[in-house]
Structure formats: structure tokens, C-alpha cells
Design a protein around this motif. Structure first.
Motif, PDB file in Angstrom:
ATOM      1  N   TRP A   4      44.378-103.959 -75.549  1.00 38.96           N
ATOM      2  CA  TRP A   4      43.442-103.517 -74.501  1.00 38.96           C
ATOM      3  C   TRP A   4      42.520-102.459 -75.096  1.00 38.96           C
ATOM      4  O   TRP A   4      43.011-101.507 -75.702  1.00 38.96           O
ATOM      5  N   PRO A   5      41.235-102.603 -74.969  1.00 34.92           N
ATOM      6  CA  PRO A   5      40.549-103.737 -74.355  1.00 34.92           C
ATOM      7  C   PRO A   5      40.342-104.877 -75.340  1.00 34.92           C
ATOM      8  O   PRO A   5      40.128-104.643 -76.531  1.00 34.92           O
ATOM      9  N   VAL A   6      40.397-106.092 -74.837  1.00 34.75           N
ATOM     10  CA  VAL A   6      40.063-107.251 -75.661  1.00 34.75           C
ATOM     11  C   VAL A   6      38.557-107.257 -75.931  1.00 34.75           C
ATOM     12  O   VAL A   6      38.115-107.385 -77.068  1.00 34.75           O
ATOM     13  N   TYR A   7      37.788-107.104 -74.863  1.00 36.08           N
ATOM     14  CA  TYR A   7      36.337-106.953 -75.012  1.00 36.08           C
ATOM     15  C   TYR A   7      36.037-105.467 -75.104  1.00 36.08           C
ATOM     16  O   TYR A   7      36.379-104.692 -74.210  1.00 36.08           O
ATOM     17  N   THR A   8      35.390-105.052 -76.192  1.00 32.62           N
ATOM     18  CA  THR A   8      35.153-103.630 -76.428  1.00 32.62           C
ATOM     19  C   THR A   8      33.730-103.204 -76.096  1.00 32.62           C
ATOM     20  O   THR A   8      33.464-102.014 -75.945  1.00 32.62           O
ATOM     21  N   GLY A   9      32.800-104.166 -76.031  1.00 27.54           N
ATOM     22  CA  GLY A   9      31.398-103.824 -75.809  1.00 27.54           C
ATOM     23  C   GLY A   9      30.674-103.383 -77.058  1.00 27.54           C
ATOM     24  O   GLY A   9      29.527-102.931 -76.995  1.00 27.54           O
ATOM     25  N   SER A  10      31.310-103.527 -78.219  1.00 30.27           N
ATOM     26  CA  SER A  10      30.714-103.074 -79.474  1.00 30.27           C
ATOM     27  C   SER A  10      29.712-104.065 -80.045  1.00 30.27           C
ATOM     28  O   SER A  10      28.952-103.725 -80.955  1.00 30.27           O
ATOM     29  N   SER A  11      29.742-105.307 -79.583  1.00 34.98           N
ATOM     30  CA  SER A  11      28.910-106.426 -80.044  1.00 34.98           C
ATOM     31  C   SER A  11      29.342-106.967 -81.408  1.00 34.98           C
ATOM     32  O   SER A  11      28.778-107.937 -81.895  1.00 34.98           O
ATOM     33  N   ALA A  12      30.354-106.357 -82.038  1.00 38.58           N
ATOM     34  CA  ALA A  12      30.850-106.856 -83.328  1.00 38.58           C
ATOM     35  C   ALA A  12      31.845-107.987 -83.079  1.00 38.58           C
ATOM     36  O   ALA A  12      32.878-107.770 -82.428  1.00 38.58           O
ATOM     37  N   PRO A  13      31.587-109.203 -83.556  1.00 37.39           N
ATOM     38  CA  PRO A  13      32.498-110.323 -83.298  1.00 37.39           C
ATOM     39  C   PRO A  13      33.884-110.073 -83.884  1.00 37.39           C
ATOM     40  O   PRO A  13      34.035-109.504 -84.962  1.00 37.39           O
ATOM     41  N   HIS A  14      34.914-110.515 -83.164  1.00 32.32           N
ATOM     42  CA  HIS A  14      36.298-110.381 -83.628  1.00 32.32           C
ATOM     43  C   HIS A  14      37.161-111.412 -82.912  1.00 32.32           C
ATOM     44  O   HIS A  14      36.694-112.112 -82.000  1.00 32.32           O
ATOM     45  N   ASP A  15      38.429-111.508 -83.310  1.00 34.60           N
ATOM     46  CA  ASP A  15      39.360-112.494 -82.749  1.00 34.60           C
ATOM     47  C   ASP A  15      40.340-111.867 -81.775  1.00 34.60           C
ATOM     48  O   ASP A  15      41.461-112.347 -81.602  1.00 34.60           O
ATOM     49  N   GLY A  16      39.932-110.803 -81.088  1.00 34.73           N
ATOM     50  CA  GLY A  16      40.827-110.131 -80.157  1.00 34.73           C
ATOM     51  C   GLY A  16      41.289-111.014 -79.022  1.00 34.73           C
ATOM     52  O   GLY A  16      42.344-110.761 -78.423  1.00 34.73           O
ATOM     53  N   ILE A  17      40.543-112.086 -78.709  1.00 39.37           N
ATOM     54  CA  ILE A  17      40.938-112.970 -77.621  1.00 39.37           C
ATOM     55  C   ILE A  17      42.302-113.593 -77.897  1.00 39.37           C
ATOM     56  O   ILE A  17      43.042-113.941 -76.959  1.00 39.37           O
ATOM     57  N   ASP A  18      42.664-113.721 -79.172  1.00 41.50           N
ATOM     58  CA  ASP A  18      43.964-114.307 -79.517  1.00 41.50           C
ATOM     59  C   ASP A  18      45.114-113.380 -79.147  1.00 41.50           C
ATOM     60  O   ASP A  18      46.267-113.818 -79.088  1.00 41.50           O
ATOM     61  N   ALA A  19      44.816-112.087 -78.923  1.00 43.51           N
ATOM     62  CA  ALA A  19      45.849-111.135 -78.530  1.00 43.51           C
ATOM     63  C   ALA A  19      45.965-110.997 -77.015  1.00 43.51           C
ATOM     64  O   ALA A  19      46.763-110.195 -76.526  1.00 43.51           O
ATOM     65  N   LEU A  20      45.175-111.764 -76.285  1.00 41.97           N
ATOM     66  CA  LEU A  20      45.244-111.709 -74.826  1.00 41.97           C
ATOM     67  C   LEU A  20      46.639-112.150 -74.381  1.00 41.97           C
ATOM     68  O   LEU A  20      47.133-113.202 -74.801  1.00 41.97           O
ATOM     69  N   PRO A  21      47.312-111.350 -73.537  1.00 40.14           N
ATOM     70  CA  PRO A  21      48.671-111.727 -73.120  1.00 40.14           C
ATOM     71  C   PRO A  21      48.666-112.955 -72.233  1.00 40.14           C
ATOM     72  O   PRO A  21      47.612-113.386 -71.735  1.00 40.14           O
ATOM     73  N   ALA A  22      49.838-113.516 -72.016  1.00 43.83           N
ATOM     74  CA  ALA A  22      49.970-114.672 -71.130  1.00 43.83           C
ATOM     75  C   ALA A  22      49.473-114.306 -69.733  1.00 43.83           C
ATOM     76  O   ALA A  22      49.546-113.151 -69.319  1.00 43.83           O
ATOM     77  N   PRO A  23      48.938-115.282 -69.000  1.00 40.29           N
ATOM     78  CA  PRO A  23      48.415-114.977 -67.656  1.00 40.29           C
ATOM     79  C   PRO A  23      49.532-114.640 -66.682  1.00 40.29           C
ATOM     80  O   PRO A  23      50.711-114.936 -66.939  1.00 40.29           O
ATOM     81  N   PRO A  24      49.203-114.025 -65.555  1.00 45.89           N
ATOM     82  CA  PRO A  24      50.199-113.866 -64.495  1.00 45.89           C
ATOM     83  C   PRO A  24      50.748-115.239 -64.116  1.00 45.89           C
ATOM     84  O   PRO A  24      50.037-116.250 -64.221  1.00 45.89           O
ATOM     85  N   PRO A  25      52.015-115.310 -63.690  1.00 45.79           N
ATOM     86  CA  PRO A  25      52.603-116.629 -63.382  1.00 45.79           C
ATOM     87  C   PRO A  25      51.794-117.444 -62.386  1.00 45.79           C
ATOM     88  O   PRO A  25      51.755-118.676 -62.460  1.00 45.79           O
ATOM     89  N   TRP A  26      51.116-116.771 -61.461  1.00 40.52           N
ATOM     90  CA  TRP A  26      50.338-117.495 -60.454  1.00 40.52           C
ATOM     91  C   TRP A  26      48.962-117.917 -60.958  1.00 40.52           C
ATOM     92  O   TRP A  26      48.201-118.531 -60.216  1.00 40.52           O
TER      93      TRP A  26
END
Length: 345
Positions: A4-26
Motif C-alpha cells: 500500500w499504496p499500489v498506485y503511488t501517483g509518481s507516474s513511474a511504471p512498476h509491477d506493484g499491481i502483482d502485490a495487490l492482495p486477494a479481493p474480499p470474499p464477496w
């Protein structure tokens, strides 16, 4: 491990989306088989204006927080704000930083229906093709050929493409949702809640043609659709923009993360100018002063300031002519500023 945060607003491309945790069960989805990530717009030679906006977008700390909330919760982001506040640039900035490929854009009007966003089907072209096949191959050939090739007369829309089972979420911009027919927000509820939809034309043909290769919205690529059903795997990052011209149903609002953009202050304005046009000189600061002064009496958009600074730099005009030109490029857009602030309070 989550980030956190996955999106930083820095405009520098990165692969942080791969660290996004699993969604809520619903909010978990299991569409498949998985499709590879969408191609990057920069690599594909995307429109220079969109690429530039994505690189130079200047988010506020609140924007960064709420974008991440929408990503974590797998919920749409409803962005409200005055014209020129950067609502439609935000999804391009997120897509570029997180490597989520080209942004799918759905421009809404008063005539827009849910089906327009999901897919377009042309029955007349199919009928014509079936007739030609029948003329060539006998009485039964036309029906069989038309059924087998129904996907040649159907193309997914932006919303329909975003809900394909991509490995990484697609980014979908639903622009100016407040201009829609009164029923569209309610019609979107089920689709955005369930993350899936059916294409009746393909469902009817599924018995003899269970897998259809259908063209997507943003390229000539085709993807397999099985038994006429599309179900997402990674819920798309959906940005719905609104100019605040209407109220939305409570059921729709509670399913969205809500972000309200306000007019940028001086420091934010200078950062925006710097990102687009480089360092400011004394004349540029004077134009910022003019913009802020005029903005206190009526509605202006940030791109009007950018236009004024660019043109006065490029034209080489002397001070009186430059100031006159700048004022001409900053006409009020509509209602008074104090009316907008009252609505936002």
C-alpha cells in the motif's frame, strides 16, 4: 505480501499491481481461461495526447488513497468535479503506472444503453451473409454458415471487453455518466456487482457452436467466448466521471468508491504547469495570478491556463497583448464559482 499504496501517483511504471492482495470474499471472481495482460498503449504507439496526460497527471493525496481503495475493494471509482479538474486523465495515469494496458473508454450520452457498452451485434450483415451462403451452397448452407460465423457480426464494447477474464485488471473509463438516461446507473448495478454478462445471440448458437471467437473493443484481436457467457477474473478498474449535474440512486452510490475533485490551489496549479510545460518564469506566475483571480468569480478549467501559458510563450507577444490574449483564453465556462462551492459543501 501486499503493498500500500499500489498506485503511488509518481507516474513511474512498476509491477506493484502483482502485490495487490486477494479481493474480499464477496468480490472474488473466477472467470477463465485467463487472458494475457492487455498491450501497453505506449508500446503500441498510442495517441500522443493521451500518453502525455498519463505521464503528467498530478494526483492529490486523497486521489491516491481512494484509487487504492477502489483497487483493493474491486469497486468502481465515481469521480466528481468541475470541468478541467482531471477526471478523465486519472484512469490513463493509473493504467500507465501499473502497466494495465490501453484504457477502454465508453463515452455516455442520453441515448446510451447498457447493451452499447457490452457488445454490438449487426443482424442485417448476418442476414446478408446467410443469404449469399444459401445462394452458393443450397437451401441449408446459409443457415449453417450464418450460425457458425455469428461472431463475425458481433463486437464487444468497452464494458464488455473490460469484463473478459484478463490476468490483470483492465482500466475502463465511463465518461460523463451523469449525461445518461435515468435507467443506466441502475442497469449497471447488476453487471458491476456480478462481473459477468451473457450475449443472447451466442447463447442461442451455443449448442452447435459452443466457442465463438469475438473481436474486442480496442483492437482487431479476437477472444474465445464459451456458451455466450463472459465472466471476469480480475475485476476491472472502473472510473465513472460526473460533472455533478445530477443525483444518482443510493444503491448505485453505495457500490462505488467516491472521489470529489476540487479546483487546484496555487501550489497544485504550478505543479501542473511544471509537469506539462517545464519551469515557470515571472510571466507564467502572472498568468497563474490572473487565472486564480478570474476563478474566484466564475468557473474555469485548468487546461485554459495551460493554453494561455503555452500560447503566450510561443507567440512572443509584449505584455499588454499577452495579457489581453490570456484573458480571451479564459472565458467562464458556466455557473459561478460560488455556486459550485455551495454544491460541494
Amino acid at each position: 505480501m501486499s503493498l500500500w499504496p499500489v498506485y503511488t501517483g509518481s507516474s513511474a511504471p512498476h509491477d506493484g499491481i502483482d502485490a495487490l492482495p486477494a479481493p474480499p470474499p464477496w468480490r472474488a471472481f473466477d472467470g477463465g481461461p485467463p487472458l494475457p495482460p492487455a498491450r501497453d498503449e505506449d508500446a503500441d504507439g498510442g495517441a500522443p495526447g493521451r500518453v502525455h496526460r498519463a505521464r503528467t497527471y498530478q494526483p492529490t493525496p486523497e486521489t491516491v488513497q481512494l484509487v487504492n481503495a477502489a483497487l483493493y475493494l474491486r469497486r468502481p471509482l465515481l469521480v466528481t468535479g468541475p470541468p478541467g479538474s482531471g477526471k478523465s486523465s486519472l484512469p490513463y495515469a493509473v493504467a500507465r503506472e501499473l502497466g494495465l494496458g490501453r484504457v477502454l473508454r465508453w463515452n455516455v450520452t442520453s441515448r446510451t444503453t447498457l447493451t452499447d457498452g457490452l457488445y454490438r451485434y449487426d443482424p442485417l450483415s448476418r442476414l446478408y451473409a446467410a443469404g449469399r451462403a444459401g445462394d452458393i451452397g443450397g437451401p441449408d448452407a446459409g443457415e449453417a454458415t450464418a450460425e457458425a460465423s455469428i461472431e463475425d457480426h458481433l463486437r464487444l464494447g468497452p464494458l464488455g471487453t473490460a469484463l473478459l477474464p484478463y490476468e490483470r485488471p483492465r482500466v475502463l473509463l465511463i465518461d460523463e455518466i451523469d449525461k445518461s438516461d435515468l435507467d443506466l446507473p441502475n442497469d449497471l448495478l447488476h453487471i458491476l456487482e456480478e462481473g459477468q454478462y451473457e450475449i443472447p445471440e451466442l447463447v442461442r448458437a451455443a449448442r452447435s457452436h459452443p466457442v465463438a471467437e469475438v473481436m474486442v473493443a480496442d483492437s482487431e484481436d479476437r477472444v474465445p467466448v464459451r456458451h455466450g457467457e463472459v465472466r471476469c477474473r480480475a475485476f476491472p478498474f472502473v472510473v465513472l466521471t460526473s460533472n455533478g449535474e445530477r443525483e444518482f440512486p443510493p444503491a448505485f452510490l453505495r457500490r462505488c468508491v467516491r472521489l470529489e475533485l476540487r479546483r487546484p490551489l496555487r501550489e497544485q496549479l504550478e505543479d501542473i504547469v511544471r509537469a506539462h510545460l517545464g519551469e515557470l518564469d515571472e510571466r507564467d506566475h502572472a498568468l497563474v495570478d490572473t487565472f486564480l483571480r478570474r476563478g474566484s468569480a466564475g468557473e474555469l478549467a485548468t487546461d485554459q491556463l495551460l493554453n494561455a501559458i503555452y500560447l503566450t510563450r510561443a507567440s512572443g507577444l509584449t505584455a499588454p497583448s499577452r495579457e489581453s490574449l490570456a484573458e480571451s483564453l479564459m472565458p467562464y465556462l458556466g455557473r459561478a464559482a460560488d455556486c459550485w462551492d455551495a454544491d460541494d459543501a
